[in-house]
Design an enzyme around this catalytic site. Structure first.
Site, PDB file in Angstrom:
ATOM      1  N   ARG A   1     -15.408  37.595  82.593  1.00 13.66           N
ATOM      2  CA  ARG A   1     -15.988  38.139  83.838  1.00 13.66           C
ATOM      3  C   ARG A   1     -16.473  39.571  83.613  1.00 13.66           C
ATOM      4  O   ARG A   1     -17.520  39.973  84.121  1.00 13.66           O
ATOM      5  CB  ARG A   1     -14.973  38.122  84.984  1.00 13.66           C
ATOM      6  CG  ARG A   1     -14.634  36.742  85.490  1.00 13.66           C
ATOM      7  CD  ARG A   1     -15.717  36.100  86.337  1.00 13.66           C
ATOM      8  NE  ARG A   1     -16.601  35.157  85.722  1.00 13.66           N
ATOM      9  CZ  ARG A   1     -16.309  33.993  85.126  1.00 13.66           C
ATOM     10  NH1 ARG A   1     -15.071  33.605  84.973  1.00 13.66           N
ATOM     11  NH2 ARG A   1     -17.256  33.216  84.664  1.00 13.66           N
TER      12      ARG A   1
ATOM     13  N   GLU B   1     -19.574  39.256  81.799  1.00 15.26           N
ATOM     14  CA  GLU B   1     -20.579  38.732  82.719  1.00 15.26           C
ATOM     15  C   GLU B   1     -21.111  39.834  83.650  1.00 15.26           C
ATOM     16  O   GLU B   1     -22.301  39.865  83.969  1.00 15.26           O
ATOM     17  CB  GLU B   1     -19.957  37.603  83.539  1.00 15.26           C
ATOM     18  CG  GLU B   1     -20.927  36.840  84.398  1.00 15.26           C
ATOM     19  CD  GLU B   1     -20.232  35.687  85.098  1.00 15.26           C
ATOM     20  OE1 GLU B   1     -20.781  34.583  85.040  1.00 15.26           O
ATOM     21  OE2 GLU B   1     -19.157  35.899  85.707  1.00 15.26           O
TER      22      GLU B   1
ATOM     23  N   SER C   1     -21.281  57.651  77.183  1.00 13.70           N
ATOM     24  CA  SER C   1     -20.374  57.598  76.044  1.00 13.70           C
ATOM     25  C   SER C   1     -19.196  56.667  76.311  1.00 13.70           C
ATOM     26  O   SER C   1     -18.665  56.617  77.417  1.00 13.70           O
ATOM     27  CB  SER C   1     -19.840  59.000  75.738  1.00 13.70           C
ATOM     28  OG  SER C   1     -18.903  58.954  74.677  1.00 13.70           O
TER      29      SER C   1
END
Length: 163
Positions: free
Chosen positions: A103, A106, A129
């Protein structure tokens, strides 16, 4: 009956983790300690503490002393196990198989370009960064009693150099 949720590790399912992971997670489970409690003892953020357990962050000499103390691990053994530099990024297959880690992947897959566009508009051409970086996880409960995960990423903005 205690209702404690503890992250544990079956090392056989994670062959790319360092040897230190098995030792750290076993002691964590034996002592029934959460990452929050361990982090509080060693004076670090709980995500940074968990990253040490997974071999993704370097433990300082002070961290090793305090980890040995809170986990009941021999200091010399822990110092030996954590003396090298992390081999970051190799512990997870890609794309990730674990549903929660997937997830997170995703989210970046679906919103990565949107994040990039908004950051570029706010900061100019550059990157966030992941070295000058901090993160935290918090739990919120809404008025209906639903729990929400709040994940904060805080990275220094690094503008691209003109050359």
């Amino acid at each position: 009956m205690s209702n404690i949720n503890l992250a544990t590790l079956d090392i056989s399912e994670h062959p790319n983790l360092p040897t230190s992971s098995a030792v750290l997670f076993k002691a964590k489970a034996d002592k029934k300690l959460s990452f929050e409690k361990i982090a509080s003892h060693i004076g670090r953020n709980e995500v940074a503490t968990a990253a040490i357990f997974y071999g993704q962050a370097k433990a300082s000499a002070e961290d090793i002393v305090k980890l040995a103390e809170v986990l009941g691990i021999d200091h010399g053994q822990l110092e030996f196990l954590l003396s090298g530099f992390p081999d970051r990024g190799k512990s997870v297959s890609f794309p990730p198989k674990d549903p929660l880690i997937y997830r997170l992947y995703e989210i970046v897959q679906n919103y990565g370009y949107a994040y990039k566009a908004v950051m570029n508009e706010k900061f100019g051409d550059g990157i966030m960064s992941a070295i000058s970086f901090s993160t935290k996880v918090e739990k919120e409960t809404d008025n209906d009693g639903n729990d929400w995960a709040v994940v904060t990423w805080r990275g220094k903005w690094l503008p691209y150099s003109r050359f």
